[in-house]
Design a protein around this motif. Structure first.
Motif, PDB file in Angstrom:
ATOM      1  N   VAL A  13     -52.284 -59.380 -24.491  1.00 62.74           N
ATOM      2  CA  VAL A  13     -52.265 -58.898 -23.209  1.00 62.74           C
ATOM      3  C   VAL A  13     -51.188 -59.779 -22.699  1.00 62.74           C
ATOM      4  O   VAL A  13     -50.270 -60.056 -22.516  1.00 62.74           O
ATOM      5  N   THR A  14     -50.881 -58.829 -20.507  1.00 61.02           N
ATOM      6  CA  THR A  14     -49.981 -58.939 -20.231  1.00 61.02           C
ATOM      7  C   THR A  14     -50.022 -59.534 -18.814  1.00 61.02           C
ATOM      8  O   THR A  14     -50.894 -59.315 -18.298  1.00 61.02           O
ATOM      9  N   PHE A  15     -49.445 -60.770 -18.559  1.00 57.38           N
ATOM     10  CA  PHE A  15     -49.299 -61.301 -17.355  1.00 57.38           C
ATOM     11  C   PHE A  15     -48.538 -61.696 -16.701  1.00 57.38           C
ATOM     12  O   PHE A  15     -47.408 -61.939 -17.231  1.00 57.38           O
ATOM     13  N   SER A  16     -48.356 -61.541 -15.074  1.00 59.86           N
ATOM     14  CA  SER A  16     -47.638 -61.736 -14.005  1.00 59.86           C
ATOM     15  C   SER A  16     -48.863 -62.424 -13.349  1.00 59.86           C
ATOM     16  O   SER A  16     -49.504 -62.359 -12.821  1.00 59.86           O
ATOM     17  N   LEU A  17     -47.249 -63.375 -12.544  1.00 62.88           N
ATOM     18  CA  LEU A  17     -47.763 -63.586 -11.878  1.00 62.88           C
ATOM     19  C   LEU A  17     -47.499 -62.957  -9.581  1.00 62.88           C
ATOM     20  O   LEU A  17     -46.390 -62.537 -10.070  1.00 62.88           O
ATOM     21  N   HIS A  18     -48.141 -63.217  -8.665  1.00 62.25           N
ATOM     22  CA  HIS A  18     -48.192 -62.207  -7.710  1.00 62.25           C
ATOM     23  C   HIS A  18     -47.870 -62.929  -6.611  1.00 62.25           C
ATOM     24  O   HIS A  18     -49.432 -63.784  -6.273  1.00 62.25           O
ATOM     25  N   LEU A  53     -52.407 -61.019 -12.812  1.00 61.57           N
ATOM     26  CA  LEU A  53     -53.167 -59.711 -13.132  1.00 61.57           C
ATOM     27  C   LEU A  53     -52.769 -60.188 -14.695  1.00 61.57           C
ATOM     28  O   LEU A  53     -51.345 -60.323 -15.279  1.00 61.57           O
ATOM     29  N   ALA A  54     -53.484 -59.485 -15.186  1.00 62.26           N
ATOM     30  CA  ALA A  54     -54.098 -59.289 -16.324  1.00 62.26           C
ATOM     31  C   ALA A  54     -53.439 -57.796 -17.279  1.00 62.26           C
ATOM     32  O   ALA A  54     -55.120 -57.207 -16.370  1.00 62.26           O
ATOM     33  N   GLU A  55     -53.380 -57.517 -18.364  1.00 55.15           N
ATOM     34  CA  GLU A  55     -53.297 -55.922 -18.413  1.00 55.15           C
ATOM     35  C   GLU A  55     -53.539 -55.580 -19.899  1.00 55.15           C
ATOM     36  O   GLU A  55     -52.193 -56.311 -19.832  1.00 55.15           O
ATOM     37  N   CYS A  56     -54.075 -54.855 -20.202  1.00 56.16           N
ATOM     38  CA  CYS A  56     -54.991 -54.397 -21.368  1.00 56.16           C
ATOM     39  C   CYS A  56     -55.035 -52.920 -22.227  1.00 56.16           C
ATOM     40  O   CYS A  56     -56.272 -53.086 -20.511  1.00 56.16           O
ATOM     41  N   GLY A  57     -54.771 -51.869 -22.696  1.00 58.21           N
ATOM     42  CA  GLY A  57     -55.565 -51.476 -22.652  1.00 58.21           C
ATOM     43  C   GLY A  57     -55.697 -50.194 -21.536  1.00 58.21           C
ATOM     44  O   GLY A  57     -56.260 -49.471 -21.636  1.00 58.21           O
TER      45      GLY A  57
END
Length: 339
Positions: free
Chosen positions: A85-90, A102-106
């Motif tokens: 899972v790719t995480f980033s903060l905004h 933000l959590a991104e997956c699939g």
């Protein structure tokens, strides 16, 4: 991928099983992502904490240097992969260092807002709209009665009162993290060039803001002095300090309170607030709606606040919505505003 496979609610908070990570957990866990430094979101005892550098500094100042087993800071927009899972903060625009996660997956994007606001605030990075499939939002002020005026408007109201009653001190109750510093910065923007006197409980976080380059003006601690010394002064104190003998050291004080809850006149009357200042670090009803639309999300989850009212509005707009009713999240403004 189904959103629940990326994040879903558990008693400890929002849980990402692939990363074995919780967002703003309400009890100690092995790995936590913290959106901001308020105590209902940032707790001690986690094995590892991921957050912005500013939030980590705030946690260290408020909790102590050993608040977690290990820490990792992320810059806004920086990406890190954990368990696929790719995480980033905004930026969330709430307080210094506050972030949306933000959590991104699939190919599925899930955003956890934390607490946020859309109004300009010179003390923190402005809110950034993050397009997503699922938007997980707060709903602290999710009722039509809550429309927040600009902070500048309310601070100018304060300054007008100081000019009208120069023989009196104006004592402003403001939450120690975020609100107090925002009032200080807005006073600078409105041309106040005199010292602002601050309760000792506000000084540590205020110094941290200044160390991060936030211009707050001439901030001095409240010290023992004749009452006349504080005539025409602006004094900032914690909400609880307004209910103690501490206030009596000032000449005929005009009691003020900076909170979104001051929109409700009964709240001001219950606390004996003479000059309510409707200054909030949360999105109001209109900005909650605007943000949901701006994200383009088709599904809205609501963590805390007036969740049912916001879910009802979402459904009327053709969006899937559900109230999570997570236990443990409060409202830092409400700590001082409730009777």
């Amino acid at each position: 991928m189904q959103p629940a496979q990326i994040l879903h609610p558990r008693p400890e908070g929002l849980y990402c099983p692939k990363a074995d990570l919780y967002v703003d957990p309400t009890r100690p866990v092995a790995r936590a992502l913290i959106t901001h430094g308020h105590s209902d979101h940032a707790r001690a005892g986690h094995g590892a904490v991921l957050a912005t550098a500013e939030t980590l500094a705030i946690m260290g100042a408020r909790i102590g240097p050993d608040f977690a087993g290990s820490t990792q800071s992320l810059r806004y927009g920086e990406r890190v992969e954990i368990g696929g899972v790719t995480f980033s903060l905004h930026p969330a625009g709430h307080v210094l260092g506050s972030a949306q996660a933000l959590a991104e997956c699939g190919g599925t994007r899930v955003v956890v807002s934390g607490d946020y606001k859309r109004q300009p605030d010179p003390t923190c990075a402005p809110f950034e709209v993050v397009p997503c499939d699922v938007f997980i939002t707060e709903a602290t002020f999710a009722l039509p009665v809550f429309t927040h005026p600009s902070a500048e408007h309310e601070v100018r109201k304060l300054l007008a009162s100081v000019a009208m009653f120069p023989e009196r001190a104006h004592v402003v109750g403001a939450y120690a993290l975020g609100k107090a510093q925002r009032v200080m910065a807005e006073l600078v923007r409105c041309g106040w060039d005199k010292p602002v006197y601050a309760h000792g409980a506000l000084l540590e976080v205020t110094k941290l803001y200044q160390a991060h380059g936030v211009e707050l003006g001439d901030i001095r601690p409240v010290e023992t002095a004749p009452k006349s010394f504080y005539a025409d002064a602006i004094v900032l104190g914690t909400p609880s300090a307004l209910q103690t003998p501490w206030v009596r050291r000032f000449p005929d004080p005009v009691t003020c309170f900076a909170s979104g809850w001051m929109r409700i006149r009964a709240r001001a009357r219950q606390r004996g607030v003479e000059l309510p200042l409707v200054i909030s670090d949360h999105a109001d009803w209109c900005d909650l709606q605007r943000t949901i639309v701006d994200t383009g999300a088709g599904e809205i989850w609501i963590t805390h606040g007036e969740a049912d009212a916001l879910a009802h509005w979402c459904e009327g707009e053709g969006l899937k919505a559900k109230a999570l009713h997570l236990v443990g999240y409060g409202d830092e403004e409400n700590e001082g505003a409730a009777a």
